[in-house]
Design an enzyme around this catalytic site. Structure first.
Site, PDB file in Angstrom:
ATOM      1  N   GLU A 220     -23.761  91.953  47.101  1.00 30.51           N
ATOM      2  CA  GLU A 220     -23.267  91.774  45.737  1.00 30.51           C
ATOM      3  C   GLU A 220     -24.227  92.398  44.721  1.00 30.51           C
ATOM      4  O   GLU A 220     -24.015  92.286  43.522  1.00 30.51           O
ATOM      5  CB  GLU A 220     -23.065  90.286  45.445  1.00 30.51           C
ATOM      6  CG  GLU A 220     -22.028  89.639  46.344  1.00 30.51           C
ATOM      7  CD  GLU A 220     -21.774  88.184  45.986  1.00 30.51           C
ATOM      8  OE1 GLU A 220     -20.865  87.924  45.188  1.00 30.51           O
ATOM      9  OE2 GLU A 220     -22.507  87.317  46.518  1.00 30.51           O
ATOM     10  N   ARG A 222     -27.507  95.792  44.441  1.00 30.00           N
ATOM     11  CA  ARG A 222     -27.682  97.227  44.645  1.00 30.00           C
ATOM     12  C   ARG A 222     -28.663  97.524  45.775  1.00 30.00           C
ATOM     13  O   ARG A 222     -29.807  97.085  45.755  1.00 30.00           O
ATOM     14  CB  ARG A 222     -28.177  97.881  43.352  1.00 30.00           C
ATOM     15  CG  ARG A 222     -28.235  99.408  43.438  1.00 30.00           C
ATOM     16  CD  ARG A 222     -28.568 100.050  42.116  1.00 30.00           C
ATOM     17  NE  ARG A 222     -29.976  99.944  41.796  1.00 30.00           N
ATOM     18  CZ  ARG A 222     -30.451  99.318  40.728  1.00 30.00           C
ATOM     19  NH1 ARG A 222     -29.631  98.727  39.892  1.00 30.00           N
ATOM     20  NH2 ARG A 222     -31.745  99.286  40.493  1.00 30.00           N
ATOM     21  N   GLU A 278     -36.239  83.995  45.196  1.00 28.68           N
ATOM     22  CA  GLU A 278     -35.341  83.169  44.402  1.00 28.68           C
ATOM     23  C   GLU A 278     -34.641  83.975  43.311  1.00 28.68           C
ATOM     24  O   GLU A 278     -35.095  85.050  42.908  1.00 28.68           O
ATOM     25  CB  GLU A 278     -36.094  81.995  43.772  1.00 28.68           C
ATOM     26  CG  GLU A 278     -36.994  82.366  42.609  1.00 28.68           C
ATOM     27  CD  GLU A 278     -37.452  81.136  41.824  1.00 28.68           C
ATOM     28  OE1 GLU A 278     -37.249  80.007  42.289  1.00 28.68           O
ATOM     29  OE2 GLU A 278     -38.016  81.327  40.743  1.00 28.68           O
TER      30      GLU A 278
END
Length: 343
Positions: A220, A222, A278
């Site tokens: 989702e 690059r 994260e």
């Protein structure tokens, strides 16, 4: 007459008669000597890396050569090509060297997208300068100097010439759709991408050429040029991986297996297996990282590049101090000893 790869396909030429792209539906990696010799007899191949323009009358002999080598898909295509009015091209690569022609460059990109080669597994040096910008349209590739005239011709016929993009690299699915993949927006996966079986590329996901996934992944974010993502690893929404064209230089940045790059996170060094960065945290090679022990106490500060390829790491930003911290299922002391073992 050993060869690295060969393929037979169609080509597109500009008004000057120069090939601007080539489509190879059935490339062959490490073809047999007998196949290379049979094709050499047809086109007069003497050795080295070369692309030959082929006449329709030669297609029957080319089809026979492929059939004798049990390359039935290639033989079928060559048989059908005899009835085509498109320019035809046969590319034979004796060795894996930097591509010297557009046809050679397109063959190598398609070897990767067909999963016959992996990113960094074949030489693509100089390909960005070799290829030039093309208008990729609903009427096929058009050389940019010819685009305005073709648009006017289309309008005068009551037609619309739709330009999907202007780029050196077309979208992969116009050349090959690998088995077992789902791509929500096909324009976001360039030819030369390696999309592993089981990969899903969502609408905002992107995979550049000479980059991709090994197997099952949710993309989702690059995946930049030169980056490889291991099986089971996911790239969160809006996440970015620094590639060789965007500041990574010659460092091969990769992600191991079963790792997670959180939403809007970033990566600029090789990440190991079972690691997590994260959401919202961008970690480059020079980022200072505080190593925490099992009690959450800081043991040492290292640069992220020192953690390249290490497994089972969690990177987070301390919401109070702003420091970037790293936790591991090993103690920080054990990891520190491992990092300095070769000092």
């Amino acid at each position: 007459m050993a060869s690295f790869a060969l393929a037979f396909g169609t080509a597109t030429k500009n008004k000057d008669g120069k090939i601007i792209e080539a489509f190879f539906p059935t490339p062959v990696l490490n073809p047999s000597d007998s196949l290379v010799s049979a094709l050499a007899d047809v086109v007069g191949y003497q050795g080295g890396n070369e692309a030959f323009e082929v006449e329709a009358a030669q297609c029957a002999a080319i089809a026979s050569a492929f059939a004798a080598a049990d390359e039935q898909a290639a033989a079928s295509f060559a048989t059908k090509a005899a009835e085509s009015n498109q320019p035809l091209v046969l590319a034979i690569l004796a060795t894996d060297e930097k591509p010297a022609s557009v046809a050679e460059g397109f063959l190598k990109l398609q070897l990767i997208s067909h999963r016959l080669a992996k990113p960094h597994g074949i030489v693509l040096d100089g390909i960005f300068g070799l290829l030039h910008n093309i208008a990729w349209t609903n009427q096929g590739p058009i050389d940019l100097p010819e685009l305005a005239e073709r648009q006017m011709e289309a309008r005068l016929k009551g037609e619309t010439l739709t330009v999907d993009c202007v780029d050196k690299f077309p979208k992969m699915v116009d050349y090959v759709v690998p088995a077992g993949v789902r791509i929500a927006d096909t324009a976001r996966v360039r030819l030369g991408a390696h999309v592993g079986e089981g990969t899903t590329v969502m609408h905002e996901g992107f995979i550049n050429f000479n980059a991709g996934t090994e197997g099952v992944s949710m993309v989702e974010g690059r995946i930049s040029a030169g980056v490889m993502v291991g099986n089971g690893s996911d790239i969160g929404g809006g996440a970015s991986i620094m590639g060789t064209l965007s500041g990574g230089g010659q460092i091969v940045i990769s992600i191991g297996e079963n790792s997670l790059l959180g939403a809007n996170a970033g990566l600029g060094f090789p990440l190991g297996d079972r690691c997590t960065i994260e959401s919202g945290l961008y970690v480059t090679a020079g980022t200072k990282v505080s190593m925490l022990d099992a009690n959450g106490q800081e043991v040492e500060t290292v640069k992220a590049r020192d953690l390249a390829g290490k497994t089972d790491l969690l990177f987070r930003r301390n919401s109070v101090t702003g420091k970037i911290e790293c936790l591991t299922n090993k103690s920080a002391v054990e990891l520190n000893a491992e990092l300095h073992a070769n000092n």
